[in-house]
Design a protein around this motif. Structure first.
Motif, PDB file in Angstrom:
ATOM      1  N   ALA A   1     -61.219  -7.273 -58.123  1.00 23.55           N
ATOM      2  CA  ALA A   1     -59.977  -6.521 -58.037  1.00 23.55           C
ATOM      3  C   ALA A   1     -59.170  -6.923 -56.811  1.00 23.55           C
ATOM      4  CB  ALA A   1     -60.271  -5.023 -57.994  1.00 23.55           C
ATOM      5  N   LEU A   2     -59.863  -7.185 -55.695  1.00 22.21           N
ATOM      6  CA  LEU A   2     -59.212  -7.565 -54.449  1.00 22.21           C
ATOM      7  C   LEU A   2     -60.058  -8.630 -53.758  1.00 22.21           C
ATOM      8  CD1 LEU A   2     -58.226  -4.009 -53.166  1.00 22.21           C
ATOM      9  CD2 LEU A   2     -56.655  -5.743 -54.061  1.00 22.21           C
ATOM     10  N   ALA A   3     -59.413  -9.720 -53.339  1.00 23.41           N
ATOM     11  CA  ALA A   3     -60.153 -10.841 -52.767  1.00 23.41           C
ATOM     12  C   ALA A   3     -59.713 -11.211 -51.365  1.00 23.41           C
ATOM     13  CB  ALA A   3     -60.020 -12.066 -53.678  1.00 23.41           C
ATOM     14  N   ASP A   4     -58.740 -10.498 -50.794  1.00 25.02           N
ATOM     15  CA  ASP A   4     -58.194 -10.901 -49.492  1.00 25.02           C
ATOM     16  C   ASP A   4     -58.606  -9.944 -48.383  1.00 25.02           C
ATOM     17  OD1 ASP A   4     -56.632  -8.876 -50.575  1.00 25.02           O
ATOM     18  OD2 ASP A   4     -54.780  -9.582 -49.644  1.00 25.02           O
ATOM     19  N   PHE A   5     -59.905  -9.643 -48.313  1.00 30.25           N
ATOM     20  CA  PHE A   5     -60.444  -8.773 -47.272  1.00 30.25           C
ATOM     21  C   PHE A   5     -61.503  -9.532 -46.479  1.00 30.25           C
ATOM     22  CE2 PHE A   5     -58.395  -5.568 -49.695  1.00 30.25           C
ATOM     23  CZ  PHE A   5     -58.292  -4.436 -48.896  1.00 30.25           C
ATOM     24  N   ASN A   6     -61.633  -9.203 -45.190  1.00 28.86           N
ATOM     25  CA  ASN A   6     -62.750  -9.715 -44.409  1.00 28.86           C
ATOM     26  C   ASN A   6     -64.039  -9.039 -44.855  1.00 28.86           C
ATOM     27  OD1 ASN A   6     -61.462 -11.560 -42.457  1.00 28.86           O
ATOM     28  ND2 ASN A   6     -60.372  -9.738 -41.805  1.00 28.86           N
ATOM     29  N   CYS A   7     -64.055  -7.716 -44.782  1.00 25.16           N
ATOM     30  CA  CYS A   7     -65.190  -6.927 -45.267  1.00 25.16           C
ATOM     31  C   CYS A   7     -64.666  -5.580 -45.765  1.00 25.16           C
ATOM     32  CB  CYS A   7     -66.228  -6.710 -44.166  1.00 25.16           C
ATOM     33  SG  CYS A   7     -67.476  -8.002 -44.073  1.00 25.16           S
ATOM     34  N   PRO A   8     -64.387  -5.458 -47.060  1.00 21.06           N
ATOM     35  CA  PRO A   8     -63.929  -4.176 -47.589  1.00 21.06           C
ATOM     36  C   PRO A   8     -65.029  -3.135 -47.476  1.00 21.06           C
ATOM     37  CG  PRO A   8     -64.482  -5.650 -49.387  1.00 21.06           C
ATOM     38  CD  PRO A   8     -64.581  -6.455 -48.116  1.00 21.06           C
TER      39      PRO A   8
ATOM     40  N   TYR B   1     -64.616  -4.990 -56.340  1.00 20.04           N
ATOM     41  CA  TYR B   1     -64.800  -5.260 -57.761  1.00 20.04           C
ATOM     42  C   TYR B   1     -64.426  -4.048 -58.606  1.00 20.04           C
ATOM     43  CZ  TYR B   1     -67.512  -9.380 -56.355  1.00 20.04           C
ATOM     44  OH  TYR B   1     -67.904 -10.569 -55.806  1.00 20.04           O
ATOM     45  N   ARG B   2     -64.043  -4.324 -59.837  1.00 17.69           N
ATOM     46  CA  ARG B   2     -63.793  -3.293 -60.846  1.00 17.69           C
ATOM     47  C   ARG B   2     -64.692  -3.572 -62.034  1.00 17.69           C
ATOM     48  NH1 ARG B   2     -61.013  -2.824 -65.669  1.00 17.69           N
ATOM     49  NH2 ARG B   2     -60.076  -0.773 -66.097  1.00 17.69           N
ATOM     50  N   VAL B   3     -65.425  -2.551 -62.461  1.00 17.98           N
ATOM     51  CA  VAL B   3     -66.269  -2.671 -63.649  1.00 17.98           C
ATOM     52  C   VAL B   3     -65.615  -1.859 -64.757  1.00 17.98           C
ATOM     53  CG1 VAL B   3     -68.559  -2.370 -64.651  1.00 17.98           C
ATOM     54  CG2 VAL B   3     -68.329  -2.914 -62.212  1.00 17.98           C
ATOM     55  N   ASP B   4     -65.191  -2.538 -65.806  1.00 16.95           N
ATOM     56  CA  ASP B   4     -64.560  -1.893 -66.946  1.00 16.95           C
ATOM     57  C   ASP B   4     -65.571  -1.005 -67.668  1.00 16.95           C
ATOM     58  OD1 ASP B   4     -63.869  -2.229 -70.129  1.00 16.95           O
ATOM     59  OD2 ASP B   4     -62.054  -2.189 -68.891  1.00 16.95           O
ATOM     60  N   PRO B   5     -65.119   0.054 -68.361  1.00 16.80           N
ATOM     61  CA  PRO B   5     -66.061   0.893 -69.117  1.00 16.80           C
ATOM     62  C   PRO B   5     -66.928   0.100 -70.094  1.00 16.80           C
ATOM     63  CG  PRO B   5     -63.953   2.005 -68.956  1.00 16.80           C
ATOM     64  CD  PRO B   5     -63.758   0.638 -68.367  1.00 16.80           C
ATOM     65  N   SER B   6     -66.456  -1.079 -70.516  1.00 19.20           N
ATOM     66  CA  SER B   6     -67.260  -1.927 -71.399  1.00 19.20           C
ATOM     67  C   SER B   6     -68.377  -2.638 -70.663  1.00 19.20           C
ATOM     68  CB  SER B   6     -66.363  -2.970 -72.072  1.00 19.20           C
ATOM     69  OG  SER B   6     -65.889  -3.915 -71.117  1.00 19.20           O
ATOM     70  N   GLY B   7     -68.319  -2.624 -69.308  1.00 23.54           N
ATOM     71  CA  GLY B   7     -69.325  -3.300 -68.497  1.00 23.54           C
ATOM     72  C   GLY B   7     -68.868  -4.615 -67.911  1.00 23.54           C
TER      73      GLY B   7
ATOM     74  N   ASP C   1     -60.350   6.721 -66.039  1.00 22.77           N
ATOM     75  CA  ASP C   1     -60.546   5.954 -67.269  1.00 22.77           C
ATOM     76  C   ASP C   1     -61.979   5.451 -67.428  1.00 22.77           C
ATOM     77  OD1 ASP C   1     -60.710   3.922 -65.397  1.00 22.77           O
ATOM     78  OD2 ASP C   1     -59.003   2.777 -66.162  1.00 22.77           O
ATOM     79  N   GLY C   2     -62.844   5.815 -66.469  1.00 23.44           N
ATOM     80  CA  GLY C   2     -64.244   5.415 -66.530  1.00 23.44           C
ATOM     81  C   GLY C   2     -64.568   4.134 -65.799  1.00 23.44           C
ATOM     82  N   SER C   3     -63.553   3.428 -65.293  1.00 21.97           N
ATOM     83  CA  SER C   3     -63.825   2.198 -64.552  1.00 21.97           C
ATOM     84  C   SER C   3     -64.435   2.533 -63.191  1.00 21.97           C
ATOM     85  CB  SER C   3     -62.544   1.379 -64.368  1.00 21.97           C
ATOM     86  OG  SER C   3     -61.551   2.137 -63.703  1.00 21.97           O
ATOM     87  N   ILE C   4     -65.335   1.656 -62.746  1.00 22.90           N
ATOM     88  CA  ILE C   4     -66.049   1.839 -61.488  1.00 22.90           C
ATOM     89  C   ILE C   4     -65.580   0.779 -60.506  1.00 22.90           C
ATOM     90  CG2 ILE C   4     -68.327   1.806 -60.387  1.00 22.90           C
ATOM     91  CD1 ILE C   4     -69.480   2.743 -63.073  1.00 22.90           C
TER      92      ILE C   4
END
Length: 298
Positions: free
Chosen positions: A166-173, A155-161, A125-128
């Motif tokens: 997206a996920l906050a429960d990681f030590n170091c993703p 993090y997720r960047v929508d095609p609009s910018g 869908d173009g999201s990064i």
């Protein structure tokens, strides 16, 4: 010489017994972020400490694609064939447009600087989607020693910018990849630098809206950790490890290994049929031809 370790006979379907592991380039300090450009017939990869992105082409060998690279780490391509890069030095994610200009995709969240974007994937869908551990700001080796302003998130960047956590429960993703049908997202947690946190791969269900659920442990790499991984057309995961590349079935079980003489950091599929596995491994780049195609961006 055997290039494989078979754990489950199923692994025999995915490898070719007479296909060797080849060292195609060497002499680097810490290579990462391989991405195949089929239209150009070349592989790009990052030599992080030397602040450069290099290009390897069959028959032509290695040349410099970009230097300085802002201590680039992970790379991928979007659906338009543009290069998307995680930069430690500038603490941002960029996109190289088809005319060669560079666009900043993300460098801040709610006014605070990102840590050191590490790995990146682009959904259809173009999201990064990218991981943002602190590795690139903890020393001057792969970036610049600096204060951490944000937790380590995905993090997720929508095609609009628009950028969102997206996920906050990681030590170091770290490494991340979608399943071939994009209904699952796999994310590695490789633990904090100088710490001893758990290191494993988790899996999330992806709704059509992009919302995530689940998050159970999918697999734990041993020896080493899942720094980077990619999926094949059957939904198997091919992950970096200390002894090479591990092939993990869709149900999370190790079925076999490609043995590599250096610590593997990351990998990608490429070649004329997307059946060649390129592996960045400490000081060198290796390749092997498999009996399956990759399920990744062009």
């Amino acid at each position: 010489m055997s290039y494989f370790e078979v754990v489950n006979p199923l692994f025999g379907r995915y490898v070719l017994g007479n296909a060797p592991v080849k060292q195609i380039a060497t002499g680097f300090d810490w290579v990462e972020g391989p991405v195949w450009f089929g239209d150009a017939g070349c592989l790009l990869f990052s030599d992080i400490p030397n602040n450069r992105i290099l290009r390897w082409s069959p028959g032509a060998g290695v040349s410099t694609f970009r230097q300085p690279s802002n201590f680039a780490n992970g790379n991928t391509r979007d659906r338009q064939g543009r290069l998307v890069t995680c930069e430690h030095g500038t603490r941002r994610v960029t996109r190289t447009e088809l005319d060669g200009s560079v666009t900043i995709v993300a460098d801040r969240y709610r006014g605070r600087r990102l840590n050191s974007p590490n790995d990146v994937v682009v959904k259809s869908d173009g999201s990064i989607w990218f991981s943002d551990p602190h590795y690139g700001i903890m020393t001057d080796y792969e970036g610049f020693l600096a204060e951490q302003e944000l937790p380590c998130h995905v993090y997720r960047v929508d095609p609009s910018g628009e950028i969102e956590v997206a996920l906050a429960d990681f030590n170091c993703p770290n490494g991340l990849a979608f399943s071939p049908d994009e209904t699952r997202l796999y994310v590695a947690d490789t633990g904090r630098m100088f710490g001893s946190d758990p290191q494993h791969i988790r899996v999330f269900n992806v709704a059509s809206s992009g919302a995530l659920s689940g998050g159970e442990v999918f697999h734990t790499i041993s020896p080493g950790c899942a720094d980077g991984f990619r999926m094949d057309s059957d939904g198997n995961m091919w992950s970096s490890a200390a002894d090479g590349v591990h092939c993990i079935s869709p149900d999370g079980h190790l079925i076999g290994k490609v043995l590599v003489p250096e610590l593997v950091s990351n990998l990608c599929f490429g070649g004329h049929a997307k059946h060649q596995l390129f592996m960045t491994a400490t000081t060198s780049v290796y390749s092997i031809t498999l009996n399956r195609r990759g399920a990744q961006n062009p």
